[in-house]
Scaffold this active site. Sequence first.
Site, PDB file in Angstrom:
ATOM      1  N   GLY A 153       0.803  -1.221   0.000  1.00 43.35           N
ATOM      2  CA  GLY A 153       0.000   0.000   0.000  1.00 43.35           C
ATOM      3  C   GLY A 153       0.831   1.263   0.000  1.00 43.35           C
TER       4      GLY A 153
ATOM      5  N   LEU B 264      -3.975  -5.532  -5.387  1.00 36.60           N
ATOM      6  CA  LEU B 264      -2.924  -4.509  -5.236  1.00 36.60           C
ATOM      7  C   LEU B 264      -1.660  -5.084  -4.590  1.00 36.60           C
ATOM      8  CD1 LEU B 264      -2.331  -1.455  -5.567  1.00 36.60           C
ATOM      9  CD2 LEU B 264      -3.001  -1.197  -3.169  1.00 36.60           C
ATOM     10  N   ASP B 265      -0.529  -4.944  -5.262  1.00 35.72           N
ATOM     11  CA  ASP B 265       0.779  -5.347  -4.731  1.00 35.72           C
ATOM     12  C   ASP B 265       0.873  -6.848  -4.440  1.00 35.72           C
ATOM     13  OD1 ASP B 265       1.425  -2.656  -4.852  1.00 35.72           O
ATOM     14  OD2 ASP B 265       0.960  -2.291  -2.755  1.00 35.72           O
ATOM     15  N   GLU B 266       0.011  -7.652  -5.062  1.00 40.57           N
ATOM     16  CA  GLU B 266       0.036  -9.086  -4.780  1.00 40.57           C
ATOM     17  C   GLU B 266       0.325  -9.931  -6.014  1.00 40.57           C
ATOM     18  OE1 GLU B 266      -2.991 -10.675  -2.260  1.00 40.57           O
ATOM     19  OE2 GLU B 266      -3.020  -8.897  -0.971  1.00 40.57           O
TER      20      GLU B 266
END
Lengths: 289, 289, 289, 289
Positions: free
Chosen positions: A206, A232-234
Site C-alpha cells: 500500500g 494490489l501489490d500481490e
Amino acid sequence: MMKENLEKGILLISCPDKEGIVAAVSTFLFSNGSNIIHSDQHSTDPVQGHFFMRIEFSHPHLNDQLAVLKEAFDETAKPFKMEWSITVSSKKPRLAIFATKEDHCLQELLWRWQLGELHADIAMVISNHLDFKELTENAGIPFYHVPVTKESKPEATTEHLRLLKAHRVATIILARYMQIIPEELIHLYHNEIINIHHSFLPAFIGGNPYQQAFDRGVKLIGATAHYVNAKLDEGPIIEQDITRITHRYNVTDLKRHGKDIERIVLYRAVKWHLEKRVIVHGNKTIVFQ
Amino acid sequence: MMKENLEKGILLISCPDKEGIVAAVSTFLFSNGSNIIHSDQHSTDPVQGHFFMRIEFSHPHLNDQLAVLKEAFDETAKPFKMEWSITVSSKKPRLAIFATKEDHCLQELLWRWQLGELHADIAMVISNHLDFKELTENAGIPFYHVPVTKESKPEATTEHLRLLKAHRVATIILARYMQIIPEELIHLYHNEIINIHHSFLPAFIGGNPYQQAFDRGVKLIGATAHYVNAKLDEGPIIEQDITRITHRYNVTDLKRHGKDIERIVLYRAVKWHLEKRVIVHGNKTIVFQ
Amino acid sequence: MMKENLEKGILLISCPDKEGIVAAVSTFLFSNGSNIIHSDQHSTDPVQGHFFMRIEFSHPHLNDQLAVLKEAFDETAKPFKMEWSITVSSKKPRLAIFATKEDHCLQELLWRWQLGELHADIAMVISNHLDFKELTENAGIPFYHVPVTKESKPEATTEHLRLLKAHRVATIILARYMQIIPEELIHLYHNEIINIHHSFLPAFIGGNPYQQAFDRGVKLIGATAHYVNAKLDEGPIIEQDITRITHRYNVTDLKRHGKDIERIVLYRAVKWHLEKRVIVHGNKTIVFQ
Amino acid sequence: MMKENLEKGILLISCPDKEGIVAAVSTFLFSNGSNIIHSDQHSTDPVQGHFFMRIEFSHPHLNDQLAVLKEAFDETAKPFKMEWSITVSSKKPRLAIFATKEDHCLQELLWRWQLGELHADIAMVISNHLDFKELTENAGIPFYHVPVTKESKPEATTEHLRLLKAHRVATIILARYMQIIPEELIHLYHNEIINIHHSFLPAFIGGNPYQQAFDRGVKLIGATAHYVNAKLDEGPIIEQDITRITHRYNVTDLKRHGKDIERIVLYRAVKWHLEKRVIVHGNKTIVFQ
C-alpha cells in the site's frame, strides 16, 4: 564459420513433467535444422510436478519458416500437453512506459534502452503530468499527457486503451506510476504489466512504504518488481533487492536510497521479461537467467 | 508415484560445440530408461566454441547397470569427441581435510558434514599440529598428526601419500593448511585439491594477505577457493566472496572478519565440487548451480 | 524552533592522538555559539596513534564570522599540532569532469547533480572527443573539447590548466577519462583528482582490466574510486564495490555489468569527497559516513 | 606508553537534544582523568529532537572509582535530563541461551563465545528437549532440561525464573526457541531478551515463515533479530539480513539457506548488545557500530 543469415529464436515450454520431454524437444529442433545455443529447464518435482523450459536456438531461415516450424512443433507438443511459444529475436516487442512525477525509473529505462540493453521499441511514454515531456521527446519518443482525476478516470482509461492499441503496445511498464490500474487494462495485458513497488513485498503493502519502514525501524529497505494483477501489490514477483540502512536515515534518506534500488530492480525485471526469461506459474515466477 | 528403487546419476560432458549434442544425449538417456531431473549447459561460443553439460538423471537400476550404460554411452560420445563421466549419487567420495592451527574452516566443514550438507565421507583429518585432535575425534573421524619441518618434509609427504592411499581418498581440502603442497601430490590429485586463500585473488598473492590489504587501504576484503596447481595461488578459481571493511579495522579485525568469508567460500566450493557442479577448462571453472 | 539564519560548517581535524582533544574542541565550539549536529572520530591507536575528527556544526552567523572563528580556533589547535580546516556548507566547490567516450559515469554524475545529490557546481566537462557535447550542454554545463595526441599532449595540458584556472575549479573527476594525467596537474590538485578504475584494485592494474579478469577466471568483478597520485592506479582508495559474475559472461558482458559498479562507486566517492567526509592519511583514506 | 592498569568503560547517554551536551560530557571525562577512545552520537533532529551518545573511554582506576565517577557524572547529567549508564568493560554480563531442536544458532553462539568474540559469560543453556545436552556440556556450560507442555507451562516459567535468578542472568538469547515467552519474563528482562525470527520482519510474522515465503514467491529470504516485547514478532529490530533465492528452491532449501542468515544475524545482534552498542528508543534501535 558463422552462417551469415543465422536467425535466433526463443522457445518457451510449460507442461506437466514426464519422461522424454527434453529428448523430444531437442530432437525436434535438431531435425529441423536448429542449433541449441542455450537451454534452461526447471521442474517443480520430477514426479507429477510441472516442467518449464527455455531454449535459445539459431536457425538459418527462422523468419521465413516460422509458421512452418510452429505447425510442425505442435505435433511434438500435443502428447505432452505443452503450453508453448516461439519468439523470433529480430522482432522487438513494443513498450509503453507510464510515469508520474518521479523520474529515476523512467530515466533508467530510457538510458538502458539508448545503450541497447533493452530488447524493445519504446512506443511512448504516458503520464498524468507534463513533467517528463521534454525528457521523453529528447529521447525521440512520443509523449502523451493523459490527466487522471477521480472524475476523469473512465475517460483516461479509454484514452489509454486507444493509445495502446494505436501503437500496438505489447507490454506496459509502470515506472512509479502512482495510480490504480483499472481491471479492463489488467485483463487485456495479462502478465504484461510490470510495476515497481518501493518495498520488499509482502512487507509494507500500500501507500507510503518508506514511512512504514521508518516507523517499524527496519534495518533493510527494498523494492519489488511484479506483474500487476487484480490484487494490489500481490501479483507474481519477478525481482527484489534491498539496501542496508541505519538509524541515521530519516524518511527522506530512505526515499533517496530506495530510488537506487527501485530503478535497478525495475530495469532487471523489464530486461528479463523482454528476453523471455520469465514464466508465470500460478502466483509465482520462474526466472531463467 | 515415486518408483521405489529409483537411483540418481550425474553425467558431465565437455567437448567441442557442434549441432545436435543435446538431442543426441537426451535421446540416449530417454531410450535407455533414464529421466532427466535437471540439466545445465554452457557454450563458450556456439560456433567453434567449447560445450559443457551437466545432467542429473534418474534410472531404475543405475547401480546394477552402470557398466552397461557407460559402454553404450561411449558410442554416443565418440563422434562428438566428448570427455565425459557418469557418477552414481549413492556413492560418496572420500575426503581428507588438511589443517594447521586455524579452526574456523575445519569447524565449518565438520559441522556442514554433520548436517548432511556435504555429499562425502570424511576419511580423516591430517594436521602438522595436535590442536584439532579432540575436535576431530569427537566428530568420529580419524585424526593423523604428521609434523612438517623443513627437514622432515620428504618423510611427511611419504606419510601423507601412504595415508591417502590407505584411506582411498579422492579429494583433499586444505582448510587453511599453511604449507606448500609438493608437486607429487598435486600431480596425483589433479583438480582434486581445493585450497582457501584469504584474499580476493589475484590481489594479495602469497603470505600475510590481510596485512597486505591493510597496507593498501582497500575497502573490501575477500577469500578465494581454488584448485591447487603447480603455481602458488594461481589455480582455477571455484568461488570468491568479499566483505566490506572500514578505516576502523586493524589487521586483527581484518583477520576476524575474513574468517567468516573464508569458511563460507570454502564450504561452497567443496559442496559444489562434491555435487559434480564444477568443470575445469584451461585455468578457469564452469560452475553449474 | 529553528533559527532562521542558522548556517552549517564542517570542521576536519587530523593530529597525533592525545587526551583532551574532544573536550577542547567541543568546548571551543560551544563557547563560540556553535551547536554540534554530528560528530565522527577515529584513532589509529589511543596511545601514540593518529587522531581524526569530522564535526558538522551550526552557527548563527558562520559566513560573517568565519575569519574570526578560524583565528580563534587556531589557539585551540596549536597545542595539539592539529592540521585542520573549516568549510562553510553554503559555499559549493567547483568541479571539472574529464570524460572520453564512455558515458555511464558522466551520465550518473550529471543526473545526481540535477537531483541535488552532489554538493558542487559543475564548472565544465572537458573531453578529448566531441561525443558528449550535446549531453553536457543540454544540462546547462559548458563543454570544452581538448584533443589529446601523443604530440599535442603538452599543449593539451596547458589548455587544461588554463581552463581549470579560469573556472576556479577545485576538484577534478576523471569519469573514465582514459589518459595519463601529467604530474603538473597531479601536483596542483593534490588529493583533489578522483579517478574510477574498472577493477577491484590492486587486482588488474593497468589496461584492459576486464580482459584480465576474464582471463584469470575470477567470480567477482569490481571498481575502485581513488585519488590520483604519481603512481598509476596506486593512489589512496576512497571506495570499492563488486558484482558477482559467472562462467557465462564474456568480456563484453563483464564490461556491461562493470559499468553499473563503476558509476555507483564513482558517485559515492565524489559525494563523500564533496561532503568533506574523506581524510587522506599516508596512502589510505578515513571515510566518515 | 600504555599505562599498565588502564581500564575501559562505556558511557551510554540518551536525552533531549540541546546545545552543549558534547562539550559538557567530554569536559567531564577529561577533567576526571578519562581518555575518550571512541565516540558515536546521533540526534533524531538537532532542534527539539532526541540525542544519543556512546563513548568508550579509558581511566586508570575505573573499577575502584566507579561509584565516585557515577556520583560525579550525575551532576553533569541532571541539567540535560539524561538517561545514562556507565559499564565497566572488565565485568562480563551473564547470558542464558534458550534452545529447542534446531542447533545452528546455538552452535554459532557457542563457537563465537569459544573464539572470544562474545563479551559475556554463558551461564547456562535451557531447553525443553534433551538434544543439546551433550553439545552444551562439552563446551563446559551447564544444561537445564525444562520440558514445556500446555499444562506444564506455569511450572516451566517458575523453573525458568528460579534458574535465571540463581545464575544471576542479565540477558536471555532465544536461539530458535519456539515457545511464546510469558509476560512475567518479558517484564523482568525488559530489552534484555533477544529473539531471532526467520523472516525479514514485518513480512511473514508468525508460524512457518519459510512456507509463507515459498507460497508468496519472494526472491529474497531473510532473518531478523529483535528484542522481545509483549507483541509477537513486533519488538525493536536490532539487525536483519537476507539471501537471494530462486525458483529452484523448495521449502527445505529455503530452511537450509535461511539457517546461514539466522545464525549470523543473531550473532551480530548479541555481539552488539553485549558491547553496549544498542540503545532502544520507542520501538526502534540505535545501533552504534
